[in-house]
Scaffold this motif. Structure first.
Motif, short mmCIF file in Angstrom:
data_model
loop_
_atom_site.label_atom_id
_atom_site.label_comp_id
_atom_site.label_asym_id
_atom_site.label_seq_id
_atom_site.Cartn_x
_atom_site.Cartn_y
_atom_site.Cartn_z
N ASP A 31 -1.04 -17.34 11.23
CA ASP A 31 0.30 -17.64 10.49
C ASP A 31 -0.01 -17.84 9.00
OD1 ASP A 31 1.99 -17.58 12.64
OD2 ASP A 31 1.74 -19.69 13.13
N VAL A 32 -1.00 -17.46 8.52
CA VAL A 32 -1.51 -17.30 7.15
C VAL A 32 -1.29 -15.83 6.67
CG1 VAL A 32 -3.44 -17.85 5.27
CG2 VAL A 32 -3.03 -19.17 7.17
N PRO A 33 -0.50 -15.79 5.45
CA PRO A 33 -0.25 -14.51 5.06
C PRO A 33 -1.48 -14.06 4.27
CG PRO A 33 1.19 -15.80 3.94
CD PRO A 33 0.47 -16.69 4.87
N ILE A 34 -2.11 -12.76 4.65
CA ILE A 34 -3.30 -12.39 3.92
C ILE A 34 -3.31 -11.27 2.78
CG2 ILE A 34 -5.12 -13.23 5.49
CD1 ILE A 34 -5.56 -10.44 6.23
N ARG A 35 -1.92 -10.58 3.17
CA ARG A 35 -1.50 -9.41 2.51
C ARG A 35 -0.15 -9.00 2.60
NH1 ARG A 35 -3.15 -2.96 2.92
NH2 ARG A 35 -2.13 -2.34 1.03
N ARG A 36 0.55 -8.75 1.56
CA ARG A 36 2.01 -8.26 1.31
C ARG A 36 1.99 -6.77 0.72
NH1 ARG A 36 5.84 -8.44 -2.89
NH2 ARG A 36 7.89 -8.36 -2.04
N TYR A 37 2.73 -5.87 1.48
CA TYR A 37 2.82 -4.70 0.95
C TYR A 37 4.24 -4.40 0.75
CZ TYR A 37 2.10 0.54 1.11
OH TYR A 37 2.16 1.85 0.90
N PRO A 38 4.51 -4.43 -0.24
CA PRO A 38 6.14 -4.08 -0.71
C PRO A 38 6.51 -2.65 -0.75
CG PRO A 38 4.83 -4.60 -2.86
CD PRO A 38 3.79 -4.69 -1.74
N ARG A 39 7.89 -2.41 -0.45
CA ARG A 39 8.31 -1.24 -0.27
C ARG A 39 8.28 -0.83 -1.77
NH1 ARG A 39 12.67 1.17 3.71
NH2 ARG A 39 12.66 3.36 3.12
N LYS A 40 7.73 -0.09 -2.40
CA LYS A 40 8.01 0.38 -3.62
C LYS A 40 8.41 1.87 -3.98
CE LYS A 40 5.15 -2.96 -6.50
NZ LYS A 40 4.21 -3.12 -7.40
N SER A 41 8.06 2.61 -2.79
CA SER A 41 8.50 3.97 -2.78
C SER A 41 8.83 4.37 -1.33
CB SER A 41 7.26 4.81 -3.29
OG SER A 41 7.38 6.12 -3.07
N ASP A 42 9.79 5.23 -1.09
CA ASP A 42 10.14 5.58 0.04
C ASP A 42 8.98 6.69 0.69
OD1 ASP A 42 12.31 4.33 0.36
OD2 ASP A 42 13.79 5.77 -0.01
N THR A 44 5.82 6.50 0.10
CA THR A 44 4.63 5.83 0.63
C THR A 44 4.77 4.83 1.41
OG1 THR A 44 4.57 4.35 -1.26
CG2 THR A 44 3.21 6.61 -1.37
N PHE A 45 5.93 4.61 1.83
CA PHE A 45 6.24 3.18 2.83
C PHE A 45 6.24 3.76 4.36
CE2 PHE A 45 8.53 -0.14 4.92
CZ PHE A 45 7.71 -1.47 4.42
N PRO A 46 5.65 3.30 5.03
CA PRO A 46 5.65 3.85 6.38
C PRO A 46 7.16 3.38 7.19
CG PRO A 46 3.98 2.29 6.31
CD PRO A 46 4.76 1.99 4.94
N LEU A 47 7.41 4.61 7.46
CA LEU A 47 8.89 4.68 8.10
C LEU A 47 9.09 4.71 9.74
CD1 LEU A 47 11.01 6.25 5.38
CD2 LEU A 47 10.72 4.06 5.91
N ARG A 48 7.85 5.37 10.23
CA ARG A 48 7.99 5.68 11.75
C ARG A 48 7.80 4.22 12.23
NH1 ARG A 48 4.07 9.98 10.61
NH2 ARG A 48 2.61 8.65 11.06
N PRO A 49 7.92 4.36 13.60
CA PRO A 49 7.70 3.13 14.73
C PRO A 49 6.28 2.82 14.85
CG PRO A 49 9.10 4.56 15.61
CD PRO A 49 8.59 5.35 14.43
#
Length: 147
Positions: A31-42, A44-49
């Protein structure tokens, strides 16, 4: 990114989670966040399940700071073991009765201040490789590294 955890993961059970919303992906350990990957570009952001796949392979040519650390085959055979493995989750479009894990920021709209502080602590003390800071990498397709 590569982290050395602040505990020995072989000594006890630990909870690993990936929280994937339309806006960001957050990786958590106990429950400790170690990394945040924000959606900055469609692009490069994973969209598949998402799916789960477990394997052991020699990734020293790409996953260890450009081959800095090689696999030591004196310790083979390499074995992976999963006990009481459970995978579950809610999609971004799940009905309201589907509840994410307890530390999930999804329904509250982001990480809390305490979670950001915890993530900064982990990244300050346990981050050993950040591809965004690797001058050998081409960052033209990694918008999370820009700015």
């Amino acid at each position: 990114m590569k982290f050395h955890l602040w505990f020995d993961p072989t000594k006890d059970f630990h909870h690993y989670a990936i929280l994937w919303s339309p806006r960001e992906i957050i990786f958590l350990v106990d429950d400790v966040p170690i990394r945040r990957y924000p959606r900055k570009s469609d692009a490069t952001f994973p969209l598949r399940p998402m799916s789960v796949y477990g394997s052991i392979w020699d990734a020293s040519s790409w996953a260890t700071e450009d081959g800095k650390y090689k696999a030591d085959y004196n310790y083979q055979p390499f074995v992976a073991r999963y006990n009481n493995f459970k995978a579950g989750g809610c999609s971004a479009y799940s009905p309201s009765w589907c509840r994410p894990v307890s530390a999930s920021p999804f329904r509250s709209g982001g990480l809390s201040r305490q979670q950001y502080r915890a993530m900064r602590w982990v990244q300050t003390h346990n981050l050993v490789y950040n591809y965004c800071r690797d001058p050998k990498r081409d960052h033209s397709k990694t918008p999370e590294c820009w700015g």
